[in-house]
Design a protein around this motif. Structure first.
Motif: not given
Length: 254
Positions: A154-160, A165-180
């Motif tokens: 759902a987060c992926g759907l929301l961000f996408g 296409e250029k901004a979304a991966p950067g935001l996901c990278s932040i979430v990946i770092s926060l999650a880990s």
């Protein structure tokens, strides 16, 4: 429903054609599991550090791996939107529900396959290292992580939907770092305590990791609150992603 299945089939083929899906969604979690196991072997027993032991590591690595499924969901949606592919499909009789299912179904399958691979590898590592890991516990871990699967997709759907296409991966990278990090995958958040633990408690990743670890150990003392908090986040984020997607769809049609 047939339209949703056809669209999901197209999206699944797009995912499996991309070699990065194998590297990040299947390969990377397994590599991290192996690397952290070697790190654990190098830690003296008198240090009393168990965070990298496979019985603790399995649940954390599983949650960490699911964040990459979020990334691929986000990229699929953002790529289709940036290329006007979705706008053309909006002119067809497909409903917003069909589009959403078309993205959710293939990524859910990818997430489950990733969980099976990660937990099966964890069981193999436990047999090699002699650290007990219960097969029933791993099955319960998989079931416990289903709300996390829903939440991250759902987060992926929301961000996408919201970002390019250029901004979304950067935001996901932040979430990946926060999650880990704030999920306590690589450190003992309970042992650190203080403000950092309060921040971890406020986010769903810590609870997802705790629920997974407790399920694998068949430890249900305090398990349910962690699972319910993760489930609550999944419901709220899913509702938000559906509302935003429908709103963007209507805006694109105007």
């Amino acid at each position: 429903m047939n339209k949703a299945v056809a669209f999901s089939s197209r999206n699944f083929k797009e995912i499996i054609r991309d070699p990065l899906s194998y590297i990040f969604c299947l390969g990377f979690p397994l590599v991290m599991l192996a690397v952290m196991t070697f790190v654990n072997d190098g830690i003296p027993e008198e240090a009393g550090l168990t965070i990298f032991r496979v019985d603790n590591l399995a649940g954390g690595i599983a949650v960490f791996g699911l964040t990459f499924v979020m990334l691929f969901t986000c990229l699929s949606v953002a790529k289709d939107r940036s290329g006007a592919f979705l706008v053309r499909l909006y002119a067809t009789p497909m409903t917003s529900g069909s589009f959403i299912l078309g993205y959710v179904l293939p990524t859910s399958l990818l997430a489950v396959l990733q969980l099976i691979a990660t937990l099966a590898a964890s069981l193999v590592v436990s047999l090699i290292t002699g650290i007990e890991l219960n097969a029933l516990g791993l099955l319960l871990t998989l079931l416990s992580l289903l709300p996390t699967v829903v939440m991250l997709i759902a987060c992926g759907l929301l961000f996408g939907t919201l970002f390019s296409e250029k901004a979304a991966p950067g935001l996901c990278s932040i979430v990946i770092s926060l999650a880990s990090f704030l999920g306590g995958v690589w450190f003992d958040a309970d042992g650190v305590g203080g403000v950092l633990l309060d921040i971890c408690n406020a986010l769903p990743f810590y609870h997802a990791v705790k629920a997974a670890r407790m399920a694998s150990a068949l430890d249900f003392d305090g398990y349910l609150p962690h699972l319910l908090i993760t489930l609550a986040y999944a419901v709220v984020i899913t509702a938000a992603s559906v509302i935003v997607f429908k709103h963007k769809m209507k805006a694109d049609l105007q």
